[in-house]
Design an enzyme around this catalytic site. Structure first.
Site, short mmCIF file in Angstrom:
data_model
loop_
_atom_site.label_atom_id
_atom_site.label_comp_id
_atom_site.label_asym_id
_atom_site.label_seq_id
_atom_site.Cartn_x
_atom_site.Cartn_y
_atom_site.Cartn_z
N ASP A 89 2.39 -6.19 7.36
CA ASP A 89 1.13 -5.37 7.39
C ASP A 89 0.23 -6.39 7.22
OD1 ASP A 89 -0.93 -3.70 7.16
OD2 ASP A 89 0.35 -1.95 6.54
N TYR A 117 -10.39 -1.08 10.80
CA TYR A 117 -11.68 -0.46 10.36
C TYR A 117 -11.98 -1.30 8.93
CZ TYR A 117 -8.20 2.12 7.92
OH TYR A 117 -6.92 2.51 7.18
N LYS A 118 -11.10 -2.33 8.52
CA LYS A 118 -11.72 -3.02 7.48
C LYS A 118 -12.15 -4.37 7.81
CE LYS A 118 -7.77 -0.94 4.93
NZ LYS A 118 -6.39 -1.01 4.75
N PHE A 170 0.74 -1.19 0.06
CA PHE A 170 -0.07 0.11 -0.10
C PHE A 170 0.87 1.20 -0.12
CE2 PHE A 170 -2.96 3.12 2.23
CZ PHE A 170 -3.84 3.06 1.32
N ARG A 176 -12.95 -3.57 -7.39
CA ARG A 176 -12.68 -4.44 -6.20
C ARG A 176 -13.73 -4.62 -5.33
NH1 ARG A 176 -8.26 -2.27 -1.63
NH2 ARG A 176 -10.24 -1.08 -1.06
C1 LIG Z 1 -5.72 0.52 4.77
C2 LIG Z 1 -4.10 0.34 4.68
C3 LIG Z 1 -3.35 1.36 5.19
C4 LIG Z 1 -4.19 2.61 5.70
O1 LIG Z 1 -3.44 3.23 6.88
P1 LIG Z 1 -4.22 4.25 7.69
O2 LIG Z 1 -2.85 5.31 8.44
O3 LIG Z 1 -5.11 3.59 8.48
O4 LIG Z 1 -4.86 5.43 6.85
C5 LIG Z 1 -2.08 1.67 5.36
N1 LIG Z 1 -1.37 0.11 4.94
C6 LIG Z 1 -2.15 -0.60 4.31
C7 LIG Z 1 -1.49 -2.09 3.94
C8 LIG Z 1 -3.47 -0.50 3.98
O5 LIG Z 1 -4.17 -1.46 3.34
#
Ligand SMILES: *Cc1c(COP(=O)(O)O)cnc(C)c1O
Length: 401
Positions: free
Chosen positions: A188, A213-214, A117, A360
């Site tokens: 992660d 939150y996912k 990400f 998605r």
């Molecule tokens: C959703 C996601 C994030 C988002 O980070 P936030 O700090 O919560 O906005 C970061 N890394 C990955 C791999 C994600 O899927």
């Protein structure tokens, strides 16, 4: 009633919606509304500042960390909540770099992949720049990660499930390879926690982070978690050395001394209201087995892929075909993906779009079943057959896609 009928009843789902975006923001658990209202009225309202002790607010990051730990194969006292995932990526990576430098100061490469990400990569870039000690971020294709692990690598930093394609890395094998090469591994779990069984201890990961939150349904902006392997807990420096990670926050010493174990990864005042919502959301997991969630998720994603390929030939699968190599999401590719997703959303089928061309869909067995999968494909094939996406209204990009 199956376990999944039971869990479905735990969530609020708006009428007319087929929700295939729980991989981005989980739906509202009914218990969260009540829990937050009660906290506000009975705790914040009545106890005021006494709530930190009387209602256990100060211990929430640890107590809830242990609840999440049970879903990701982490032993007690190795997970703590706080901040957002991007911040926790910074903290884990900075700590890993420090441990790696103590073991072998010559190594200068942080290895990641192009399926990570962007925030994780941006954070790594920023951290490396701030350290100014000659580290560099090497980003390879996901398939090339294994071969790129050699004795130049200080830290391997990967997201287990690719946010765009759903491709699943072999955490255990890559961690073992990193360790053999003398590197540390930071994982992660943003698209893993609550989506599939994770065994951090079994995989021997050094650090892990993830958001809630996912698939964990903690609500928009819910706090993130960080895991530190027990062997590092007493030697790791937390990098973000805030007062609540201090050995004695209320001694108000002028100098920092890291707290006991995982406590040191705390930074500042915990988001109590958000943690209460998350705590209520986690009750859903008490009723199910993660192995069942996984087999059901694979069945749902397989069904979706088969039906879309049969009925929507202009869409190309953008995810691994083999369920075992995939997280709990499926992407299809089309140059007009954005407009197609807007057309779907206008018909109540909510997924999302990831540039440049992926639509998605997340499948979360806690509240999605075969009926929703088939109904979503009915609507998708109608939109594709009649080109209902091909109108100006669906091509106007919004802030959040
Ligand atoms: C959703 C996601 C994030 C988002 O980070 P936030 O700090 O919560 O906005 C970061 N890394 C990955 C791999 C994600 O899927």
């Amino acid at each position: 009633m199956t376990d999944f009928d039971r869990t479905r009843a735990l969530f609020h789902m708006p009428a007319g919606v087929i929700y295939l975006d729980g991989n981005s923001l989980g739906p509202l658990p009914l218990a969260a509304t009540e829990r937050v209202a009660s906290l506000m009225t009975n705790q914040w309202g009545e106890m005021l500042i006494r709530g930190w002790n009387q209602a256990g607010w100060m211990n929430m990051p640890r107590r809830i960390g242990d609840r999440i730990g049970r879903l990701i194969g982490a032993p007690e006292d190795t997970v703590v909540m706080g901040d957002t995932l991007s911040i926790k990526v910074y903290q884990a990576l900075a700590s890993a770099i420090q441990l790696a430098a103590e073991a072998d100061p010559k190594r200068r490469v942080i290895l990641s992949d192009s399926g990570n990400f962007p925030s994780d990569l941006y954070i790594a870039e920023g951290l490396i720049g701030a350290l100014d000690r000659g580290y560099h971020l090497k980003v390879v294709e996901p398939e090339a990660v294994e071969a790129a692990i050699d004795d130049s690598i200080a830290v391997l930093m990967l997201t287990e499930v690719d946010y765009r394609t759903g491709r699943l890395h072999d955490m255990k094998a890559l961690t073992a390879k990193a360790h053999q090469a003398g590197a540390l591994a930071v994982w992660d779990l943003a698209h893993s926690a609550g989506a599939l069984p994770v065994d951090l201890a079994g995989a021997d990961a050094d650090f892990a982070v993830g958001c809630t939150y996912k698939y964990l349904n903690g609500g928009p902006g819910a706090p993130a978690f960080i895991y530190v392997a027990p062997r590092h807990l007493d030697s790791v420096r937390p990098a973000l050395s805030g007062w609540l990670g201090h050995e004695k926050p209320f001694a108000f010493d002028l100098g920092y001394r890291p707290g006991d174990g995982i406590d040191r990864m705390r930074v500042g005042t915990p988001p109590v209201i958000a943690l209460a919502a998350l705590d209520a959301a986690l009750d859903a997991w008490d009723a199910v087995d993660m192995a069942d969630v996984r087999s059901r998720s694979i069945a749902l994603t397989n069904l979706f892929i088969a039906e879309v390929e049969r009925r929507c030939p202009s869409l190309t699968l953008g995810s691994p075909r083999d369920g075992a190599s995939r997280g709990s999401q499926v992407s299809f590719l089309h140059n007009e993906g954005y407009a197609i997703m807007q057309a779907l959303i206008s018909r109540g089928v909510i997924g999302d779009f990831r540039a440049p061309n992926a639509i998605r869909f997340g499948f979360t067995p806690l509240y999605i079943g075969e009926r929703e999968v088939l109904a979503a494909v009915d609507i998708l094939s109608d939109i594709m057959d009649k080109r209902l996406w091909d109108v100006a209204q669906f091509k106007q990009k919004a802030l959040v896609t």
